[in-house]
Structure formats: structure tokens, C-alpha cells
Scaffold this motif. Structure first.
Motif: not given
Ligand SMILES: Cc1cc2nc3c(=O)[nH]c(=O)nc-3n(C[C@H](O)[C@H](O)[C@H](O)COP(=O)(O)OP(=O)(O)OC[C@H]3O[C@@H](n4cnc5c(N)ncnc54)[C@H](O)[C@@H]3O)c2cc1C
Length: 493
Positions: A23-27, A178-181, A192-197
């Protein structure tokens, strides 16, 4: 994953993902990956196109590293079993290169038509899983970074099954979150792209840069009740045309490259046409290529749309722009080092300088490979930092729902921005109370991150009193020389 492969020689490596590894944007990346490998292409042309898209803010050394190392990065993947689409049979077969927006050559490799990211992720996982020093932990969200006086000493993870928080001590940490969309109401990104990093790095005092530059993909499917599934730019590369409510192919009125103009230009043109014609979306029309071609070239897109009752061979798709890619993020050098000792970042979470104010399509999967490998190599030499362990940060979540925040960001920090709207978003967020959370859940963790990111995006966008790349201010519609520099924020105190 690419960094882990490079780092495995130096000790044991733990790869943590908050969902399944897939589960990722890459996928979900469809269109492809760029590299100057075609006979008529040159590294300098790829470099020029990237810098042109970046609209004055690319770090030229970072771009140079990206494009120069691209062919070898692709060859590594092929060596590990990646199957990019080819033409011709057997030994004589040649890689096929597609054209995408703002590329001056056909240089975008794809796999299984429109499953490029899946093929790359599959290959990297297979390679990483074959290395005994690499371990994987899934459904385990990293909540915060552990840090002492001298830098980062590890991470705190929340195990979804038990709800337990656990400290993980390490010599170095790489953020590849990953991203923050999902900070926005409309997005092509997975949940999963909630800008955690970015939020975690910000909380330990790392420099974050260029967060005002969010690329809005012009063509997310806009069907009532359906997810904002991406209709790849490669469709326009294959002849798809944007039409307004009246069936008019309107892009020729906005840019000389028409449907293949830079993404931000296309997104703004769509918004203008929607407003002008009073329509909630526009249409993307590939019917001229016929069902057989579309099915063969874009099997995943074709099947997904068909499952939603839309036959792309016969009818145009309703589309609307959606938040797609973050050019900004945690500031890194060319080896993935952040401004905090022991903390590295690579991929979409990082701001390495390769994208500047706007990303050239298909350069982001490439960035993950090239700068992931660079960061992995740099981390080999990391000794671990000493220093007093700081306690976990106190747990408080904003007193607001994620959908309220997403609506606010979409309205005021979206495709068109101005001072009044940005300031009102900042004031509204500053006025939101906080709730003490006894034991944080994944949703509370993500909400806190979305809240911090929304504020950082709004503040960065307010600071940039000009329009450049993907950032458009209706009150400052021109580029201004005094803003030909990166925005930069750090937690104060
Ligand atoms: C629909 C779509 C299509 C795209 N098409 C293309 C394309 O054709 N070409 C291209 O170059 N780019 C494309 N992009 C952009 C590209 O896919 C991404 O920029 C790139 O894949 C990001 O890779 P990454 O490794 O940085 O992050 P991701 O691939 O998103 O991986 C991030 C990982 O971090 C995990 N994670 C996040 N937060 C935490 C946490 N707190 N704790 C633990 N784990 C966490 C996630 O679960 C995920 O596994 C597309 C993006 C989307 C959404």
C-alpha cells in the motif's frame, strides 16, 4: 526499499510500513519512469526538461545526479528482474519509450502497460527479501522519532494489532514515507499518504522546504461515489483530448503544447473551463484510439473504469484535478542527509531539489531509486549518535475532523490561492483546540500530522508572494525575482 538494498552490507536493516508493504503511491504509479535510454535521447535533454519544469528552483547538482544515474538505476532494476514493456520478439526486442507532458523526447518506460510502479515495487521487494540482513515489519506505524541532544537515535512505532507503542533504537533512520495528498479533499494518493515523515521530521527540528509546491494532477476520475482514480498523463501522450461541457477541445486556447502542457497549466485551464461553463468537471476523450488500443495500452485503467460503468473505448471520462505530488518536503543534501544528525529522507517525503517548483512527469519513481540508493550508501557510515534521550512528545490531537481539515486545505491552499484565503485558513487552524489523547490510535496520529502539514503548507504559500511552478497566487499572478529561492521552515524553540 532501494536504500535498504544498498545499506544491507553495513548491518541489520528494518523496513517498517504502516499498512501492507504494497500500500503505497509507488504501487499505484501508472505512467512510467523516465531515463534517457532511447537512441535519439541524451542525458542533457532530460536535464534541460527537468530544469525547465522546475521553473527556476531546481538544484542543478541534484538534477544532474538524477538524470546521469537514471540509466544505471534502470539497468539495476532490469538485472533484478523488472520487465519493462518491449517491442519485437526475443533477443532483438527493444524497450518501448512513451512521451509524457513537457518531455522533449519519448523517454518514459512503462511496464504491463500502466502498472509501472507495481512492477518496480515488486522487483525491489523481491530483491530486498532475498537479503537476510533486511527484515520487514508491516501494519506498524512510525509515530515519532527518538532524539537526543546530538540527533536522532531511533523511532517510536505503534503496532496496529496490540495498540502498543514501542521504541526502536537505531544508528540511523531513513524517512521514506511518501507524499501528503491526503491533506487535501481531492487526491489521487492512497490513504497512507498523510505526510507523516514531514511532520515527524518537523517535530524534531528538521528543516522543511517548498511545501507550497503541490502538484495537482489534472485528470482524476470524477464519478460520484468512486475513488479519485488517476487517468494517467500517458493517455494524453497517446492522443486523449480534454473537452469542455460543449465538447470543445479547449487546451489550444491555453497553451501551445495543448493537452501536453505542464500539469499546473492544464489544471488551471480545467478549473477555468469548469467555472466558465458551470460544470463540475471536464471530459477526457480517448475514444478516437478505439477500444482495442485502449485495452492493450492501458489495461488497468480500462478495466477499472469499466468496473465503474465507464467504457473508455466508447465514451469520454469525467475528470477533475486532484492533489497528486509534493515537490517540497524534508530538506536533504544529495546523499539524503537532513539537517538533523542521523536522520535521512528519500523519495517524495524529501526535498532534494530535483523538482524545484514543479515536477516533470515520471521523474519521481526515478528520484526514489537514485536518491534512495545514495541515501542507503551514505547511511553505511553512520555511527549512531549519543546524547540524552528526549521523552516522547505529549499526545494531543487537534479538535477537528480530518474531513474538515481537508476541505479547508482544498478551498484555501488548492489550485488557486490568495492572501485572504491563506490567512483565513491559518487563523481557523490556530483557533482549533486540542484534545489530550491517552493512547494514540493510527487515525489520531494521522490527524495530528495532517493538521501540522496543512499549517505548514498554508504558511509557505502565504510567504511566497508570486506565482511559480505549481504554486499560483491570484493576487500575485507573476513570477518575482526576489522569490527565486526555496521556502524554508523549522520548528522554533
Ligand atoms: C496514482 C498515482 C500515480 C502516479 N504515477 C506516477 C508515474 O507514473 N511516474 C512517477 O514517476 N510517479 C508517479 N506518481 C508519483 C510516485 O508514485 C510517488 O511520488 C512515489 O512512488 C513515492 O515513492 P515513495 O517511496 O517516496 O513513497 P510511497 O511509494 O508512497 O511509499 C511510502 C511508504 O511509507 C509508508 N508509510 C507512510 N507513513 C508511515 C508511517 N508513519 N509509518 C510507517 N510507514 C509509513 C506507506 O505505507 C508506504 O508503504 C504517481 C502517484 C500516484 C498517487
Amino acid at each position: 526499499m532501494r536504500a535498504a538494498i544498498e545499506l544491507a552490507d553495513a548491518g541489520s536493516v528494518l523496513v517498517i510500513a504502516k499498512d501492507s508493504l504494497r500500500e503505497s503511491s509507488s504501487e499505484y504509479a501508472q505512467g512510467g519512469i523516465a531515463a534517457a535510454l532511447n537512441d535519439d535521447d541524451r542525458i542533457e535533454l532530460h536535464e534541460q526538461d527537468t530544469i525547465y519544469a522546475g521553473d527556476g528552483l531546481c538544484n542543478v547538482s541534484a538534477v544532474h545526479a538524477l538524470v546521469e544515474e537514471a540509466p544505471a538505476a534502470i539497468q539495476d532494476l532490469i538485472g533484478w528482474g523488472a520487465e519493462f514493456d518491449r517491442e519485437g520478439e526475443g533477443k532483438g526486442s527493444k524497450l518501448v519509450f512513451a512521451r509524457e507532458g513537457a518531455h522533449s523526447r519519448n523517454r518514459v518506460l512503462h511496464a504491463h502497460g500502466d502498472s509501472t510502479g507495481h512492477e518496480i515495487a515488486r522487483t525491489l521487494y523481491q530483491k530486498a527479501a532475498s537479503i537476510p540482513a533486511i527484515r520487514f515489519e508491516t501494519y506498524s506505524a512510525v509515530v515519532d522519532l527518538l532524539h537526543g541532544d546530538d540527533g536522532v537515535t531511533g523511532a517510536v512505532a505503534l503496532e496496529e494489532s496490540s495498540g502498543e507503542l514501542r521504541d526502536i533504537r537505531t544508528r540511523a533512520v531513513l524517512l521514506a514515507t511518501g507524499g501528503l495528498g491526503c491533506v487535501y479533499r481531492e487526491t489521487t494518493n492512497p490513504a497512507v499518504a498523510t505526510g507523516d515523515g514531514v511532520a515527524m521530521a518537523w517535530r524534531v527540528g528538521a528543516e522543511v522546504s517548498n511545501l507550497e509546491f503541490v502538484q495537482f494532477h489534472p485528470t482524476a476520475l470524477h464519478l460520484e461515489g468512486a475513488p479519485r482514480f488517476l487517468l494517467s498523463e500517458a493517455m494524453r501522450g497517446e492522443g486523449a483530448v480534454l473537452r469542455n461541457k460543449n465538447g470543445e477541445a479547449f487546451m489550444e486556447r491555453y497553451h501551445e503544447m495543448r493537452d501536453l502542457a505542464p500539469r499546473d497549466v492544464v489544471s488551471r485551464a480545467i478549473v477555468a473551463e469548469m467555472k466558465r461553463t458551470g460544470s463540475p468537471h471536464v471530459w477526457l476523450d480517448l475514444t478516437a484510439r478505439g477500444e482495442k488500443f485502449i485495452h492493450e495500452r492501458f489495461p488497468r485503467i480500462y478495466e477499472t473504469c469499466l468496473g465503474l460503468g465507464l467504457d473508455l473505448g466508447r465514451e469520454a471520462a469525467p475528470v477533475h484535478p486532484a492533489a497528486h505530488y509534493a515537490m517540497g518536503g524534508v530538506r536533504t543534501d544529495l546523499e539524503g542527509r537532513t539537517s538533523v544528525e542521523g536522520l535521512y529522507a528519500a523519495g517524495e517525503v524529501a526535498c532534494s531539489g530535483v523538482h524545484g517548483a514543479n515536477r516533470l512527469a515520471s521523474n519521481s519513481l526515478l528520484e526514489g531509486l537514485v536518491f534512495g540508493a545514495r541515501a542507503g550508501r551514505a547511511m553505511r557510515g553512520q555511527r549512531g549518535v549519543s546524547g540524552t534521550q528526549a521523552g516522547r512528545s505529549k499526545w494531543a490531537a487537534p479538535d477537528v475532523t480530518a474531513s474538515e481539515l481537508r476541505e479547508l486545505t482544498w478551498t484555501h491552499c488548492g489550485i488557486l490561492r490568495d492572501r485572504a484565503g491563506l490567512q483565513s485558513a491559518i487563523d481557523a487552524m490556530a483557533g482549533m483546540g486540542a484534545i489530550e489523547v491517552e493512547s494514540p490510535t493510527l487515525r489520531a496520529i494521522e490527524l495530528r500530522n495532517i493538521y501540522e502539514l496543512a499549517q505548514l503548507i498554508a504558511k509557505s504559500a502565504l510567504w511566497r508572494e508570486e506565482s511559480r511552478g505549481a504554486h499560483y497566487r491570484t493576487d500575485f499572478p507573476e513570477k518575482r525575482a526576489e522569490f527565486e529561492r526555496d521556502s524554508s521552515f523549522r520548528m522554533q524553540g
